[in-house]
Design a protein around this motif. Structure first.
Motif, PDB file in Angstrom:
ATOM      1  N   LEU A 296       0.816  -1.215   0.000  1.00  0.00           N
ATOM      2  CA  LEU A 296       0.000   0.000   0.000  1.00  0.00           C
ATOM      3  C   LEU A 296       0.850   1.265   0.000  1.00  0.00           C
ATOM      4  N   ASP A 297       2.075   1.159   0.494  1.00  0.00           N
ATOM      5  CA  ASP A 297       2.969   2.310   0.519  1.00  0.00           C
ATOM      6  C   ASP A 297       3.324   2.773  -0.895  1.00  0.00           C
ATOM      7  N   GLY A 298       3.294   1.849  -1.851  1.00  0.00           N
ATOM      8  CA  GLY A 298       3.636   2.197  -3.221  1.00  0.00           C
ATOM      9  C   GLY A 298       2.432   2.314  -4.124  1.00  0.00           C
ATOM     10  N   GLY A 299       1.225   2.360  -3.546  1.00  0.00           N
ATOM     11  CA  GLY A 299       0.005   2.454  -4.344  1.00  0.00           C
ATOM     12  C   GLY A 299      -0.211   3.850  -4.889  1.00  0.00           C
ATOM     13  N   ARG A 300      -1.257   3.986  -5.647  1.00  0.00           N
ATOM     14  CA  ARG A 300      -1.645   5.278  -6.214  1.00  0.00           C
ATOM     15  C   ARG A 300      -3.099   5.555  -5.875  1.00  0.00           C
ATOM     16  N   PRO A 301      -3.359   6.360  -4.824  1.00  0.00           N
ATOM     17  CA  PRO A 301      -2.382   7.075  -4.011  1.00  0.00           C
ATOM     18  C   PRO A 301      -1.781   6.147  -2.955  1.00  0.00           C
ATOM     19  N   PRO A 302      -0.613   6.500  -2.417  1.00  0.00           N
ATOM     20  CA  PRO A 302       0.010   5.670  -1.380  1.00  0.00           C
ATOM     21  C   PRO A 302      -0.664   5.877  -0.032  1.00  0.00           C
ATOM     22  N   TYR A 303      -0.675   4.839   0.779  1.00  0.00           N
ATOM     23  CA  TYR A 303      -1.194   4.909   2.143  1.00  0.00           C
ATOM     24  C   TYR A 303      -0.163   4.358   3.110  1.00  0.00           C
ATOM     25  N   ASP A 304       0.009   5.047   4.240  1.00  0.00           N
ATOM     26  CA  ASP A 304       0.694   4.453   5.377  1.00  0.00           C
ATOM     27  C   ASP A 304      -0.287   3.492   6.037  1.00  0.00           C
ATOM     28  N   VAL A 305       0.224   2.498   6.748  1.00  0.00           N
ATOM     29  CA  VAL A 305      -0.633   1.544   7.444  1.00  0.00           C
ATOM     30  C   VAL A 305      -0.242   1.514   8.912  1.00  0.00           C
ATOM     31  N   ILE A 306      -1.184   1.862   9.768  1.00  0.00           N
ATOM     32  CA  ILE A 306      -1.019   1.727  11.207  1.00  0.00           C
ATOM     33  C   ILE A 306      -1.785   0.480  11.618  1.00  0.00           C
ATOM     34  N   VAL A 307      -1.102  -0.449  12.255  1.00  0.00           N
ATOM     35  CA  VAL A 307      -1.729  -1.728  12.588  1.00  0.00           C
ATOM     36  C   VAL A 307      -1.855  -1.869  14.098  1.00  0.00           C
ATOM     37  N   ASP A 308      -3.084  -2.038  14.558  1.00  0.00           N
ATOM     38  CA  ASP A 308      -3.362  -2.346  15.957  1.00  0.00           C
ATOM     39  C   ASP A 308      -3.261  -3.859  16.114  1.00  0.00           C
ATOM     40  N   CYS A 309      -2.142  -4.311  16.683  1.00  0.00           N
ATOM     41  CA  CYS A 309      -1.911  -5.750  16.859  1.00  0.00           C
ATOM     42  C   CYS A 309      -2.383  -6.253  18.217  1.00  0.00           C
ATOM     43  N   GLY A 310      -2.929  -5.368  19.053  1.00  0.00           N
ATOM     44  CA  GLY A 310      -3.450  -5.788  20.342  1.00  0.00           C
ATOM     45  C   GLY A 310      -2.356  -6.257  21.282  1.00  0.00           C
ATOM     46  N   ARG A 311      -2.710  -7.202  22.137  1.00  0.00           N
ATOM     47  CA  ARG A 311      -1.763  -7.740  23.105  1.00  0.00           C
ATOM     48  C   ARG A 311      -0.977  -8.900  22.485  1.00  0.00           C
ATOM     49  N   LEU A 312       0.287  -8.978  22.877  1.00  0.00           N
ATOM     50  CA  LEU A 312       1.145 -10.027  22.328  1.00  0.00           C
ATOM     51  C   LEU A 312       0.769 -11.406  22.854  1.00  0.00           C
ATOM     52  N   TYR A 313       0.332 -11.454  24.116  1.00  0.00           N
ATOM     53  CA  TYR A 313       0.101 -12.750  24.749  1.00  0.00           C
ATOM     54  C   TYR A 313      -1.353 -13.189  24.616  1.00  0.00           C
ATOM     55  N   VAL A 314      -1.746 -13.472  23.385  1.00  0.00           N
ATOM     56  CA  VAL A 314      -3.048 -14.049  23.085  1.00  0.00           C
ATOM     57  C   VAL A 314      -2.808 -15.185  22.094  1.00  0.00           C
ATOM     58  N   ALA A 315      -3.834 -15.945  21.839  1.00  0.00           N
ATOM     59  CA  ALA A 315      -3.706 -17.009  20.840  1.00  0.00           C
ATOM     60  C   ALA A 315      -3.574 -16.403  19.447  1.00  0.00           C
ATOM     61  N   ASN A 316      -2.668 -16.930  18.661  1.00  0.00           N
ATOM     62  CA  ASN A 316      -2.502 -16.565  17.253  1.00  0.00           C
ATOM     63  C   ASN A 316      -2.201 -15.085  17.030  1.00  0.00           C
ATOM     64  N   PRO A 317      -1.201 -14.511  17.706  1.00  0.00           N
ATOM     65  CA  PRO A 317      -0.856 -13.112  17.440  1.00  0.00           C
ATOM     66  C   PRO A 317      -0.369 -12.950  16.003  1.00  0.00           C
ATOM     67  N   PRO A 318      -0.499 -11.756  15.434  1.00  0.00           N
ATOM     68  CA  PRO A 318      -0.146 -11.548  14.010  1.00  0.00           C
ATOM     69  C   PRO A 318       1.357 -11.360  13.805  1.00  0.00           C
ATOM     70  N   TRP A 319       2.127 -12.397  14.079  1.00  0.00           N
ATOM     71  CA  TRP A 319       3.578 -12.296  13.957  1.00  0.00           C
ATOM     72  C   TRP A 319       4.038 -11.871  12.563  1.00  0.00           C
TER      73      TRP A 319
END
Length: 266
Positions: free
Chosen positions: A117-140
């Motif tokens: 998405l950073d190189g798209g037209r138009p480009p977008y930054d992405v802020i990702v809310d990954c929540g808490r690390l110590y849960v099942a299936n974190p988005p590693w």
């Protein structure tokens, strides 16, 4: 600016509030992606359940698994937080726990797509809310793909103990997966020990501290009128400067090895 991922240790507050504050206060086009395996809260909270019909990463995952059309379906699942400008977009998180089984196998697919998405037209930054690390299936995969990972922590001793464990866990994972060093920073929330004390104790730089601002936090959690002049929004806006500077330095370092064999122009 690529991906900025926010994650907290067990019991640490403020990831979703901090991510939303940055989304509303930064000056470039932003997609805020709720990738917390424990579920998203912005649709029911900040947006007050105002939108009809299901929308978000759960629906996107089902569509991708069924049709493989992430590039097209992605834009239909977004909420314009600043309509109709489409400069601050939200990809809502999972609201039905049954959907997480569809989302988890696609963390890497989402990570690769967010990078693009950073190189798209138009480009977008992405802020990702990954929540808490110590849960099942974190988005590693998303944490590994992020240009910057901000570990959100309160600045008191019990919270710092959890933050230290999170820092060590992420550093081990990044070393195992050969993620280039330098992406981790601490983002402090509220009062407590000084930045220098915390940085020394955790052996990690503190990029900023967001102030305690209960009135604004209430608006970001439960809806209401956003006032950019409030302390939390001002601090979140100021955070864009060191984040962007750090990203530019990291991107320059990552490009440097590729340029070593290129002859200088005469």
């Amino acid at each position: 600016m690529a991906i900025v991922a926010l994650v907290s240790a067990k019991g640490s507050p403020g990831v979703t509030t901090s991510a939303l504050a940055c989304t509303l206060a930064w000056h470039h086009r932003v997609v805020l992606a709720e990738c917390d395996p424990a579920g998203g809260t912005l649709m029911a909270g900040y947006l007050g359940g105002a939108l009809e019909g299901p929308r978000g990463i759960g629906e996107l995952a089902v569509s991708e698994l069924r049709d493989g059309n992430l590039e097209e379906a992605f834009w239909t699942q977004l909420v314009d937080l600043d309509a109709p400008r489409r400069e601050r977009l939200l990809l809502p998180g999972v609201v039905d726990p049954a959907q997480i089984g569809s989302v988890t196998p696609l963390w890497q697919r989402f990570a690769d797509f967010f990078v693009g998405l950073d190189g798209g037209r138009p480009p977008y930054d992405v802020i990702v809310d990954c929540g808490r690390l110590y849960v099942a299936n974190p988005p590693w995969p998303i944490l590994r793909a992020a240009t910057i990972v901000l570990i959100v922590a309160a600045a008191h001793l019990p919270d710092l103990s959890s933050a230290r464990a999170a820092v060590q866990a992420i550093e081990r994972d990044f070393a195992e997966h050969r993620v280039p060093p330098g992406s981790l920073r601490l983002l402090l929330v509220g009062d407590g020990h000084s930045r220098s004390e915390i940085s020394k104790a955790l052996q990690l730089p503190v990029i900023a501290r967001l102030p305690s601002d209960p009135r604004t936090a209430e608006v970001l959690s439960h809806g209401g009128t956003v006032r950019l002049g409030r302390p939390l929004l001002r601090a979140a806006g100021a955070l864009e400067v060191p984040v962007r500077s750090l990203i530019e330095r990291r991107q320059a370092r990552l490009r440097w090895p590729a340029l070593e064999g290129v002859p200088h122009a005469v």
